[in-house]
Write an enzyme that holds these catalytic residues in place. Structure first.
Site, short mmCIF file in Angstrom:
data_model
loop_
_atom_site.label_atom_id
_atom_site.label_comp_id
_atom_site.label_asym_id
_atom_site.label_seq_id
_atom_site.Cartn_x
_atom_site.Cartn_y
_atom_site.Cartn_z
N HIS A 43 0.86 -1.19 0.00
CA HIS A 43 0.00 0.00 0.00
C HIS A 43 0.90 1.24 0.00
CE1 HIS A 43 -3.94 1.96 1.58
NE2 HIS A 43 -3.19 2.87 0.99
N GLU A 70 -2.58 -1.72 -3.31
CA GLU A 70 -3.75 -0.98 -2.85
C GLU A 70 -3.39 0.46 -2.57
OE1 GLU A 70 -4.95 -3.35 0.52
OE2 GLU A 70 -3.75 -2.16 1.91
N HIS A 190 -8.17 -5.50 7.35
CA HIS A 190 -7.98 -4.44 8.34
C HIS A 190 -8.24 -4.98 9.74
CE1 HIS A 190 -6.96 -0.17 8.86
NE2 HIS A 190 -7.55 -0.34 10.04
#
Length: 239
Positions: A43, A70, A190
């Site tokens: 990310h 991401e 998450h």
């Protein structure tokens, strides 16, 4: 079986803290794959405080499983993804200064923008996923953007589960069923951890992939990286 994609941002954070190249993100990612993980996730953020854009190019050369990038689709991110062409891009509506992801997309408000970005990624052969909350209206709107998958934002589940509230899984189960009916694949991520992953996976039908970084790397400090990866794989198998 649900695939485990390991987010290596924390490896990059540790590397950057000393200003050198140890631990090496590429070498650790190779090890993660050899230990049995089915994917590598990164990310990158605009300030490159952990993963750097160059890491995406370096990892593309060596990842033999699935490579997931991401992030917030600002222009520099879009350009990076189109150049690298990972297996999957996961779109996350991060603010530029966000410490970590803290919300899913408003797919109604951002419908036109997401359609445009997703069409460009898909025309380049990149699978697309949209980071999203459990609101069914938003999931329905995600389906009309052209996305292949949604990634359920699981922070609320993880917080409530740690407090003993197992009922917190219900909106995620219902959302997964609804998304599947709309033709969307299901990813999740998450704050998933060894403590909650088995319960979560058992209750989410058609769960294709989980992306886990912070908890997995933290747990590995105590238990070892290879051991932790195989613990996750075992818990995902037993669903």
């Amino acid at each position: 079986m649900t695939k485990l994609s390991v987010n290596v941002n924390k490896i990059a954070t540790l590397r950057n803290s000393r200003g050198a190249d140890f631990p090496n993100v590429v070498d650790v990612s190779k090890d993660i794959e050899s230990f049995g993980a089915e994917g590598i996730t990164i990310h990158p953020r605009p300030d490159e405080r952990h993963i750097r854009y160059q890491d995406a190019y370096d990892l593309k050369k060596i990842v033999t499983t699935e490579f997931n990038i991401e992030g917030n689709p600002i222009q520099s991110f879009i350009d990076l993804v189109l150049d690298v062409k990972p297996t999957q891009v996961t779109l996350v509506p991060d603010a530029i200064d966000a410490i970590t992801s803290n919300a899913g997309w408003d797919t109604i408000k951002n419908q036109d923008f997401l359609k445009e970005v997703i069409a460009e990624f898909k025309s380049n052969g990149i699978r697309t996923s949209v980071f999203i909350d459990t609101d069914k209206k938003l999931i329905e709107a995600a389906a009309t953007t052209g996305a292949d998958r949604v990634e359920l934002y699981t922070e609320d589940f993880a917080t409530q589960y740690a407090l003993g509230n197992k009922e917190a899984i219900k909106p995620y189960t219902e959302s997964a069923i609804f998304a599947t009916e709309l033709g969307l694949g299901i990813n999740a991520g998450h704050d998933l951890s060894l403590d909650n992953i088995e319960f979560f996976a058992k209750n989410i039908p058609n769960l294709l992939e989980v992306s886990i970084g912070h908890a997995l790397i933290t747990e590995s400090l105590y238990l070892g990286l290879e051991n932790v990866i195989n613990m996750y794989k075992y818990k995902l198998k037993t669903k």
